[in-house]
Motif scaffolding. Structure first.
Motif, PDB file in Angstrom:
ATOM      1  N   GLY A 139     -17.789  16.056  31.425  1.00 54.28           N
ATOM      2  CA  GLY A 139     -18.926  16.192  30.539  1.00 54.28           C
ATOM      3  C   GLY A 139     -19.782  17.418  30.778  1.00 54.28           C
ATOM      4  O   GLY A 139     -20.890  17.511  30.246  1.00 54.28           O
ATOM      5  N   VAL A 140     -19.282  18.384  31.568  1.00 58.20           N
ATOM      6  CA  VAL A 140     -20.040  19.594  31.884  1.00 58.20           C
ATOM      7  C   VAL A 140     -19.539  20.751  31.019  1.00 58.20           C
ATOM      8  O   VAL A 140     -18.325  20.915  30.823  1.00 58.20           O
ATOM      9  N   PHE A 141     -20.440  21.569  30.512  1.00 55.80           N
ATOM     10  CA  PHE A 141     -20.043  22.765  29.762  1.00 55.80           C
ATOM     11  C   PHE A 141     -19.773  23.894  30.757  1.00 55.80           C
ATOM     12  O   PHE A 141     -20.568  24.133  31.672  1.00 55.80           O
ATOM     13  N   ASN A 160     -25.107  22.182  24.195  1.00 56.55           N
ATOM     14  CA  ASN A 160     -25.896  21.374  23.271  1.00 56.55           C
ATOM     15  C   ASN A 160     -26.756  22.220  22.342  1.00 56.55           C
ATOM     16  O   ASN A 160     -27.878  21.831  21.980  1.00 56.55           O
ATOM     17  N   LEU A 161     -26.210  23.371  21.933  1.00 61.33           N
ATOM     18  CA  LEU A 161     -26.892  24.245  20.986  1.00 61.33           C
ATOM     19  C   LEU A 161     -26.078  24.306  19.699  1.00 61.33           C
ATOM     20  O   LEU A 161     -24.935  24.774  19.703  1.00 61.33           O
ATOM     21  N   GLY A 177     -23.730  16.454  24.023  1.00 62.22           N
ATOM     22  CA  GLY A 177     -22.733  16.171  25.048  1.00 62.22           C
ATOM     23  C   GLY A 177     -23.323  16.090  26.433  1.00 62.22           C
ATOM     24  O   GLY A 177     -23.303  17.055  27.187  1.00 62.22           O
ATOM     25  N   ARG A 178     -23.849  14.946  26.793  1.00 65.22           N
ATOM     26  CA  ARG A 178     -24.407  14.765  28.129  1.00 65.22           C
ATOM     27  C   ARG A 178     -23.281  14.631  29.156  1.00 65.22           C
ATOM     28  O   ARG A 178     -22.111  14.492  28.808  1.00 65.22           O
ATOM     29  N   ASN A 179     -23.642  14.641  30.428  1.00 61.06           N
ATOM     30  CA  ASN A 179     -22.653  14.599  31.504  1.00 61.06           C
ATOM     31  C   ASN A 179     -22.093  13.191  31.654  1.00 61.06           C
ATOM     32  O   ASN A 179     -22.456  12.437  32.549  1.00 61.06           O
ATOM     33  N   SER A 180     -21.184  12.849  30.766  1.00 63.80           N
ATOM     34  CA  SER A 180     -20.575  11.534  30.815  1.00 63.80           C
ATOM     35  C   SER A 180     -19.111  11.654  30.442  1.00 63.80           C
ATOM     36  O   SER A 180     -18.766  12.012  29.325  1.00 63.80           O
ATOM     37  N   SER A 181     -18.250  11.362  31.399  1.00 63.10           N
ATOM     38  CA  SER A 181     -16.823  11.456  31.119  1.00 63.10           C
ATOM     39  C   SER A 181     -16.357  10.333  30.209  1.00 63.10           C
ATOM     40  O   SER A 181     -15.284  10.406  29.620  1.00 63.10           O
TER      41      SER A 181
END
Length: 221
Positions: A166-168, A59-60, A41-45
């Motif tokens: 897209g941010v955790f 991303n773990l 999950g990269r930073n992409s809305s």
């Protein structure tokens, strides 16, 4: 290919066995769903997943194993990507009263009524100012690691979220669950439990945009 054992309070699916719990006359999964293929999950809305895919916090993959997957709304509901990109209202595609979505056969993604019923069963009371929120439920729904008593055995844990950008975030403070409901073509509804409060909120704000990633608890039909 799932098997529910009422005596053992377990649901065995895909080489994983989930704990379950009876609350009132409902049978809930007592763990978050962890099903589907992991996608970074990269930073992409605009990153829309397809099929049965999930994000894992930070991303773990180990976080999916411990906390469950984080799912976009259309994935949770097992609907096309056009139901998740904000272009289309898909309320007519939600089956009433039980919308299976990504849950196993014989189980479904909880509706508003399902969540309300559970909150009432554990002694929750409707908030005076926010009638979709419930007071006096947070402690009994949360595990001790989340600051709760877990008297209900619902065993909520801190899972965080993948935001609409897209941010955790919020791994240390909260957990959020999708409802099988649609607010607008861009947003669903989420139930949120926080660490230091004794209520469960229901919201449909920018936080509940369908591209965000939240947890799922399945409920037996």
């Amino acid at each position: 290919g799932c098997a529910y054992d009422a005596g053992a309070h377990t649901l065995a699916c895909d080489e994983k066995t989930y704990k379950t719990v009876v609350i009132g006359d409902q049978v809930w999964m007592a763990e978050n769903l962890n099903y589907g293929a992991y996608v970074e999950g990269r930073n992409s809305s605009s990153q829309l997943l397809s099929g049965s895919q999930k994000f894992c916090y930070d991303n773990l993959v180990s976080n999916c194993e411990d906390l469950g997957g984080l799912y976009q709304w259309h994935i949770a509901m097992a609907l096309p990507a056009t139901c998740g990109d904000g272009s289309t209202s898909c309320v007519s595609s939600l089956t009433s009263p039980n919308h299976q979505g990504i849950c196993p056969n014989g189980w479904h993604v909880p509706s508003k009524n399902d969540w309300d019923k559970m909150a009432t069963s554990v002694g929750g009371t409707v908030d005076e100012f926010f009638p979709d929120d419930y007071n006096n439920v947070g402690q009994t729904l949360k595990k001790d690691s989340f600051g709760g008593s877990n008297l209900s055995d619902f065993s909520a844990i801190k899972t965080g979220r993948r935001t609409q950008t897209g941010v955790f975030a919020n791994i240390d403070t909260s957990t959020d669950f999708w409802e099988a409901e649609e607010s607008t073509s861009e947003r669903g509804f989420i139930r949120t439990i926080l660490e230091n409060v004794d209520y469960m909120s229901r919201t449909s704000t920018f936080d509940s945009e369908k591209v965000a990633g939240y947890s799922i608890r399945c409920l037996k039909d």
